[in-house]
Scaffold this active site. Structure first.
Site, short mmCIF file in Angstrom:
data_model
loop_
_atom_site.label_atom_id
_atom_site.label_comp_id
_atom_site.label_asym_id
_atom_site.label_seq_id
_atom_site.Cartn_x
_atom_site.Cartn_y
_atom_site.Cartn_z
N SER A 17 0.81 -1.23 0.00
CA SER A 17 0.00 0.00 0.00
C SER A 17 0.85 1.28 0.00
O SER A 17 0.51 2.22 -0.73
CB SER A 17 -0.97 -0.01 1.18
OG SER A 17 -1.91 -1.04 1.00
N LYS A 66 -9.86 -5.52 10.19
CA LYS A 66 -10.99 -4.91 9.46
C LYS A 66 -12.28 -4.89 10.28
O LYS A 66 -13.05 -3.94 10.18
CB LYS A 66 -11.20 -5.62 8.12
CG LYS A 66 -10.05 -5.35 7.15
CD LYS A 66 -10.30 -6.00 5.81
CE LYS A 66 -9.08 -5.80 4.92
NZ LYS A 66 -9.24 -6.40 3.59
N ASP A 102 -12.89 -3.01 -0.80
CA ASP A 102 -12.41 -4.31 -1.32
C ASP A 102 -13.33 -4.84 -2.42
O ASP A 102 -12.87 -5.27 -3.48
CB ASP A 102 -12.34 -5.35 -0.19
CG ASP A 102 -11.16 -5.11 0.73
OD1 ASP A 102 -10.16 -4.51 0.29
OD2 ASP A 102 -11.23 -5.52 1.90
N GLY A 127 -14.91 -19.95 0.83
CA GLY A 127 -14.46 -19.22 2.02
C GLY A 127 -15.59 -18.36 2.55
O GLY A 127 -16.49 -17.95 1.80
N GLY A 129 -14.73 -16.13 5.48
CA GLY A 129 -14.09 -15.26 6.48
C GLY A 129 -14.21 -13.80 6.08
O GLY A 129 -15.10 -13.42 5.30
N TYR A 219 -2.52 -13.12 -4.16
CA TYR A 219 -1.61 -12.99 -5.30
C TYR A 219 -0.25 -13.54 -4.90
O TYR A 219 -0.02 -13.86 -3.73
CB TYR A 219 -1.53 -11.52 -5.77
CG TYR A 219 -1.05 -10.56 -4.73
CD1 TYR A 219 -1.93 -9.91 -3.87
CD2 TYR A 219 0.32 -10.30 -4.59
CE1 TYR A 219 -1.47 -9.04 -2.90
CE2 TYR A 219 0.77 -9.42 -3.62
CZ TYR A 219 -0.12 -8.80 -2.78
OH TYR A 219 0.33 -7.94 -1.81
N GLY A 241 -5.23 -11.80 -7.30
CA GLY A 241 -5.76 -10.66 -6.56
C GLY A 241 -4.96 -9.37 -6.68
O GLY A 241 -5.26 -8.39 -5.99
P1 ATR Z 1 -9.67 -13.72 5.88
O1 ATR Z 1 -9.92 -12.39 6.48
O2 ATR Z 1 -8.41 -13.84 5.07
O3 ATR Z 1 -10.86 -14.22 5.15
P2 ATR Z 1 -10.38 -15.48 8.03
O4 ATR Z 1 -11.51 -14.62 8.44
O5 ATR Z 1 -9.51 -16.13 9.06
O6 ATR Z 1 -9.35 -14.67 7.12
O7 ATR Z 1 -10.94 -16.60 7.04
C1 ATR Z 1 -10.12 -17.54 6.41
C2 ATR Z 1 -10.96 -18.35 5.43
O8 ATR Z 1 -10.14 -19.33 4.79
C3 ATR Z 1 -12.09 -19.12 6.11
O9 ATR Z 1 -13.14 -19.26 5.20
C4 ATR Z 1 -11.39 -20.47 6.39
O10 ATR Z 1 -12.27 -21.56 6.56
P3 ATR Z 1 -12.83 -21.90 8.03
O11 ATR Z 1 -13.95 -20.91 8.27
O12 ATR Z 1 -13.30 -23.30 7.93
O13 ATR Z 1 -11.67 -21.71 8.98
C5 ATR Z 1 -10.63 -20.61 5.09
N1 ATR Z 1 -9.53 -21.57 5.22
C6 ATR Z 1 -8.37 -21.40 5.90
N2 ATR Z 1 -7.58 -22.49 5.78
C7 ATR Z 1 -8.26 -23.37 5.00
C8 ATR Z 1 -7.98 -24.68 4.49
N3 ATR Z 1 -6.85 -25.31 4.74
N4 ATR Z 1 -8.92 -25.26 3.72
C9 ATR Z 1 -10.09 -24.63 3.43
N5 ATR Z 1 -10.41 -23.41 3.88
C10 ATR Z 1 -9.52 -22.78 4.65
#
Ligand code: ATR
Length: 275
Positions: A17, A66, A102, A127, A129, A219, A241
């Site tokens: 950034s 965030k 975003d 995902g 998260g 990325y 990304g």
């Molecule tokens: P971010 O802000 O980067 O989204 P986060 O809120 O911690 O970080 O979310 C990470 C995401 O990646 C979640 O959807 C997580 O799945 P879980 O909710 O089951 O934890 C997903 N994730 C992380 N490691 C993973 C893996 N090895 N396989 C599949 N999904 C994964």
């Protein structure tokens, strides 16, 4: 006077950034200082206060702050409100106002840079998260037809679906049963799986049709495993990304300075650095 800007996060040393905003500012003839400030959930409020005391009135926020930034803001823009997360802070009317660029950054990258028409698309979001929450509302606002959310932990996918408040248009699916979901025009990886040691559950190639674009919000090395799968599965386009990173910064720059910088030169420089 030189405006003070910063990005807060942890870890933050590799943040692009400062480079991106310095390049935008130079191109637009705006004097600003933009630094990276290391702060975690515990230290963020005090770090933001110190920044404010130094004259800072505009900032970005990245992982893992965030949601904390959202809670710290007394008012929110529409996108931030829907995402429950803030990546851009603006001091306004004696309080911090939170925006989230975003999702709009992603949509601009996909439509303007990569020429995708999102209207009418079926989109699979992997995902649930913070990253997934940040982009889901903008995809819906861009006119996609249906959003299917699959997450390793199914309850988080259900929570994201509930938060979008559009039952029928936004649904969750079990990752293990994705072969029952048909095919998608866009498959978007918003997981952080590539940063960890455990590989994500396998994806069936039945998700791919002749027009499918695969998009990874990561990325660099973190985007390699998913985009390699996409290539092998026959996806027409594989998009990482990096463009979103530049576009979300440009949207923040616009909110702060009222001007939308030309993103192409900065994107090209960053792409060259990744090669
Ligand atoms: P971010 O802000 O980067 O989204 P986060 O809120 O911690 O970080 O979310 C990470 C995401 O990646 C979640 O959807 C997580 O799945 P879980 O909710 O089951 O934890 C997903 N994730 C992380 N490691 C993973 C893996 N090895 N396989 C599949 N999904 C994964």
């Amino acid at each position: 006077m030189t405006a003070q800007h910063a990005v807060f996060g942890h870890p933050i040393t590799h943040s692009r950034s400062p480079f991106i905003h310095a390049a935008f500012a130079q191109a637009e003839g705006i004097a600003l200082q933009y630094r990276a400030i290391d702060a975690d959930l515990e230290t963020f409020p005090a770090a933001l206060q110190a920044f404010f005391a130094d004259g800072g009135r505009a900032a970005n926020v990245t992982l893992p702050l965030k949601e904390a930034a959202f809670a710290l803001c007394a008012s929110h823009g529409h996108a931030a409100q829907r995402a429950g997360a803030v990546n851009t802070l603006i001091w306004r009317e004696q309080h911090w106002h939170g925006e989230n660029t975003d999702g709009s950054g992603l949509v601009r990258d996909l439509t303007s840079r990569h020429g995708l028409d999102l209207r009418g698309c079926r989109v699979l979001l992997l995902g649930a998260g913070g990253a997934a929450r940040g982009v889901a509302p903008a995809l819906l606002d861009a006119g996609i037809d249906e959003l299917v959310v699959a997450n390793r932990t199914a309850s988080r996918a259900d929570a994201l679906v509930d938060a979008m408040g559009e039952p029928g248009r936004v649904i969750s699916a079990y990752w293990e049963a994705l072969d029952e979901q048909g095919d998608f025009e866009i498959i978007l990886n918003a997981t952080s799986a590539a940063h960890g040691a455990t590989p994500p559950p396998k994806l069936p190639s039945s998700l791919v049709n002749s027009r499918t674009s695969a998009v990874d919000l990561n990325y660099g090395a973190a985007a390699v495993p998913f985009l390699a799968w996409a290539n092998a599965a026959g996806c027409r386009k594989q998009i990482d990304g990096l463009g979103m990173l530049v576009e979300q910064a440009a949207e923040a720059f616009h909110l702060w300075h009222g001007r939308h910088p030309d993103t192409e030169p900065v994107y090209a420089q960053l792409r060259a650095q990744l090669l």
